[in-house]
Enzyme design. Structure first.
Site, PDB file in Angstrom:
ATOM      1  N   ASP A   1       0.815  -1.203   0.000  1.00 45.64           N
ATOM      2  CA  ASP A   1       0.000   0.000   0.000  1.00 45.64           C
ATOM      3  C   ASP A   1       0.853   1.260   0.000  1.00 45.64           C
ATOM      4  O   ASP A   1       1.915   1.324   0.625  1.00 45.64           O
ATOM      5  CB  ASP A   1      -0.900   0.013   1.238  1.00 45.64           C
ATOM      6  CG  ASP A   1      -1.906  -1.113   1.226  1.00 45.64           C
ATOM      7  OD1 ASP A   1      -3.047  -0.867   0.821  1.00 45.64           O
ATOM      8  OD2 ASP A   1      -1.545  -2.237   1.620  1.00 45.64           O
ATOM      9  N   LYS A   2       0.330   2.281  -0.671  1.00 46.51           N
ATOM     10  CA  LYS A   2       1.014   3.576  -0.682  1.00 46.51           C
ATOM     11  C   LYS A   2       0.788   4.319   0.625  1.00 46.51           C
ATOM     12  O   LYS A   2       1.727   4.870   1.205  1.00 46.51           O
ATOM     13  CB  LYS A   2       0.518   4.417  -1.867  1.00 46.51           C
ATOM     14  CG  LYS A   2       1.153   5.804  -1.941  1.00 46.51           C
ATOM     15  CD  LYS A   2       0.751   6.527  -3.214  1.00 46.51           C
ATOM     16  CE  LYS A   2       1.439   7.885  -3.294  1.00 46.51           C
ATOM     17  NZ  LYS A   2       1.178   8.564  -4.593  1.00 46.51           N
TER      18      LYS A   2
END
Length: 361
Positions: A76-77
């Site tokens: 995930d960013k």
């Protein structure tokens, strides 16, 4: 996608912000790295960057092509993540001058092979839930006991479908020849989103069937599930697990191992409860093993023969491990730690817990 949750509790109110402070992911490698070889494995901590962005940053600094950098999975960013990437070891000296405010290289070790997609065991998560009252914290504890016992559906999370949530629609158009994408990597990515959408819709339908079997008599259920004979409905209702295994189901040794067709329903349902096997849903495509009988009747509407990408099977159900929870009353925070097998989404667990769609900040 409007998700169907398998648990029956009322929605629980709390706030979840997917930020590096409140959402931490640590990748667990599939195997120990050898300490010798032509590749250099980097354990990297990043925040506010996607894995693709991290690869671009490293390739630019090292002066190599992105495809020379290996990674096991996408992280995930909007999180603090720890993952392993591999580079050709001959470029290792250039790392001495590497400096980036959102990236820190924690460890370096040599290995014989480049890291490939899927070469991870799973991921460990830390998640902080905010604005949580003492009463709702107690509710969470009760739901977590159910999850420890029965597991959760292995839906694909919202991240799979892109920022606009429509990657699967583009993937369907590609499969049906209605849209062209020149980049092979992009094309595969979008078709994968379409496969994921079909899987999620199948899983939703199967949870719906399981709820029907839990809430109605066999004669009542037969009107809602007319493809299944009444005597078979009675047998399904005797299965102890909330998610019912159908005759002809493709089953998967859990969490790793071979797939096979369900035959001895009493034995298979017992092994499911013991977390030894789980149903395996279809990622529609070529060369995927087909289910049989009643299971295939429920799977057929979610098969698209226009998809020319290779199909496969995905765990339909997972069992979170090392699930720990604590409540900090003075801060109105709940803290969750748990482990999921590769390909599973922490946000799916949070939504099952909350019994509602989580708004991501």
């Amino acid at each position: 996608m409007e998700r169907l949750y398998y648990l029956n509790h009322a929605p629980i109110d709390f706030h979840f912000a997917q930020t590096p402070r409140d959402f931490v992911v640590e990748e667990i490698p599939l195997y120990p790295f050898s300490g010798a070889g032509e590749h250099l494995v980097l354990k990297i901590r990043k925040r506010n960057l996607s894995t693709f962005e991290l690869v671009d940053i490293l390739s630019s600094h090292l002066g190599i092509k992105s495809r020379e950098i290996g990674y096991a999975g996408l992280k995930d960013k909007s999180a603090l993540t720890l993952q392993h990437l591999s580079i050709p070891a001959k470029f290792g000296d250039k790392l001495e001058a590497f400096d980036h405010p959102e990236v820190k290289i924690l460890e370096q070790v040599r290995h014989e092979n480049k890291i490939r997609i899927g070469h991870l065991k799973g991921n460990r998560f830390f998640i902080r839930l905010k604005k949580l009252s003492p009463l709702n914290s107690l509710k969470i504890q009760g739901v977590l006991e159910e999850i420890k016992r029965w597991g959760i559906p292995n839906y694909f999370g919202y991240q799979r479908f892109g920022n606009d949530g429509n990657n699967h629609e583009i993937g369907r158009k590609i499969a049906h020849g209605e849209q062209r994408v020149t980049s092979p990597k992009r094309r595969t990515f979008l078709l994968s989103a379409y496969q994921s959408k079909l899987f999620n819709e199948w899983l939703k339908e199967r949870i719906k069937l399981s709820k029907i079997l839990a809430e109605f008599t066999p004669s009542e259920a037969s009107r809602l599930a007319p493809m299944i004979p009444v005597e078979q409905l009675k047998a399904l209702q005797k299965q102890p697990h909330p998610f019912k295994i159908l005759p002809g189901e493709i089953l998967h040794h859990y969490p790793h191992g071979k797939i096979f067709v369900a035959e001895d329903m009493e034995e298979e349902s017992r092994r499911f409860v013991e977390k030894d096997i789980v149903p395996a849903g279809l990622l529609s495509g070529t060369k995927a093993k087909s289910s049989e009988g009643i299971a295939h009747l429920y799977e057929a509407p979610f098969i698209d023969e226009k998809i020319q990408e290779q199909g496969s099977r995905r765990l339909a159900w997972i069992f979170p491990e090392d699930l720990e929870y604590r409540y900090i009353e003075e801060e109105a925070h709940g803290e969750l730690n748990f482990y999921l097998p590769k390909g599973s989404y922490a946000t799916v667990l949070i939504e099952e817990l909350a019994h509602r769609e989580i708004k991501i900040d």
